[in-house]
Design an enzyme around this catalytic site. Sequence first.
Site, mmCIF file in Angstrom:
data_model
loop_
_atom_site.group_PDB
_atom_site.id
_atom_site.type_symbol
_atom_site.label_atom_id
_atom_site.label_comp_id
_atom_site.label_asym_id
_atom_site.label_seq_id
_atom_site.Cartn_x
_atom_site.Cartn_y
_atom_site.Cartn_z
ATOM 1 N N SER A 173 0.807 -1.212 0.000
ATOM 2 C CA SER A 173 0.000 0.000 0.000
ATOM 3 C C SER A 173 0.847 1.272 0.000
ATOM 4 C CB SER A 173 -0.954 -0.036 1.201
ATOM 5 O OG SER A 173 -1.883 0.995 1.151
ATOM 6 N N ASP A 199 -2.521 6.335 -3.541
ATOM 7 C CA ASP A 199 -1.365 5.733 -2.878
ATOM 8 C C ASP A 199 -0.836 4.591 -3.733
ATOM 9 O OD1 ASP A 199 -3.354 3.868 -2.436
ATOM 10 O OD2 ASP A 199 -2.767 3.440 -0.373
ATOM 11 N N ASP A 224 -1.048 1.389 -3.930
ATOM 12 C CA ASP A 224 -1.883 0.326 -4.502
ATOM 13 C C ASP A 224 -3.225 0.841 -4.995
ATOM 14 O OD1 ASP A 224 -3.039 0.693 -1.969
ATOM 15 O OD2 ASP A 224 -3.598 -1.418 -1.790
ATOM 16 N N ASP A 226 -5.838 2.424 -3.532
ATOM 17 C CA ASP A 226 -7.111 2.358 -2.810
ATOM 18 C C ASP A 226 -7.364 3.564 -1.908
ATOM 19 O OD1 ASP A 226 -5.372 1.804 -0.732
ATOM 20 O OD2 ASP A 226 -6.351 -0.056 -0.106
#
EC number: 5.4.2.10
Length: 444
Positions: free
Chosen positions: A104, A243, A245, A247
């Site tokens: 992430s 960010d 990833d 999400d």
Amino acid sequence: MAKKYFGTDGVRGEVGQFPITPDFVLKLGYAAGQVLVQHDTDQKPTVLIGKDTRISGYMLEAALVAGFTAAGVNVIQTGPLPTPGVAYLTRALRLSAGVMISASHNAYSDNGIKFFAEGGVKLSDEIELEIEAKIDEEMKTQPSARLGRARRISGADDRYIEFCKSTFPTHSDLRGLKLVVDAANGAAYSVAPKVFHELGAQVVSIGDEPDGYNINEKCGATHTKTLQAAVLQNEADYGIALDGDGDRLMMVDKNGKVYDGDSLIYVIAKARAREGINIGGVVGTVMTNMAMEIALKEQGVDFCRAKVGDRYVLEQLNQRSWLIGGEASGHILCMDKHNTGDGIISALQVLAALQTLNQDLATVCADWQPYPQTMINVRIQKGQKWQEASKDVLAEVEKELEGKGRVVLRASGTEPVVRVMVEARQADWARDGAERIASAIGSL
């Protein structure tokens, strides 16, 4: 039963340190594959694997593929794709499970493995415990006739782009808007600019040149200064920060002001209420600012709090059949659009909401100003009865702040610290309350 390997968002850590090592991830893939085979007895299960842009993704992907195929599970590899894209394709392709390789918003030196069950939903605690129970067992590779196959698919990006666009009102577009899109040199570097461009916006892309090492580095939702400068330099209407990833979402207005998840959730909820759409209510967390809760209720929108973490927000949304929720960190859930947090889709919902309200971001968010907060970390000794020590002072402060502030005490899960957070209409009330409670905890 406590979980041994899985945290609140899968398995995560520093690459090369347990558990983010190729040998452990091989066992993790094999154990997850065994569980899939047991639960999917009618046919050979198929799992989708996506990843972000970290250099370690190649190594971990290979280990996962080996583990799954050794257990007799077929694998489809997408290459770099946002986490919500993996969730969507797992559902759209009717697959047995999905896996995202990402840490992430963390630095490139970390990585992680996140699983999705059939339908693109997060794994239940029960399934995670089943997987953990098999990790420490000896690996027994399936006979050659039962081994899984692995293949890469093309067009995963395009399918996800079309899905994102489908969540924007069909009668509208983004023509006339100039947007700066910061993809954090992460999983959304290719898809995010295309979504907004294909809906008609003029797009300036930054954070779109990943090299395996620069994910989240001075860019993206956790470092918005680069985006703020780019918005001002390009005289853009808005900036969109994702960010690593894809999400999380933060947004920036034309004056360079940053809007966090709480502000963006408010914009979406207000527009839905204006349109007469029944969203049920909004789920925030114990850290959501009280001023937002009051502002939502003034719009006729119910509000409740979950524990910190998008996993717990999602649980509350599902239990209550509500549609909107999230956190200040930028995890935003619009359950009528997707079943997981999605930075691109959240940005589209904010832009659609602004069209509905016929106002800009600054004007809508002027409805409420966050209450001042004071946060103090108090170090404690192992076994210290800090709840008992602070009980009387806590009761006093809560009584004083009734209706005009609140207190949150949280013990850290990773260090011997109690986090004291007090927010109130006036900054001195918050500061005084936090200092009194912290003194009571630390006086033992």
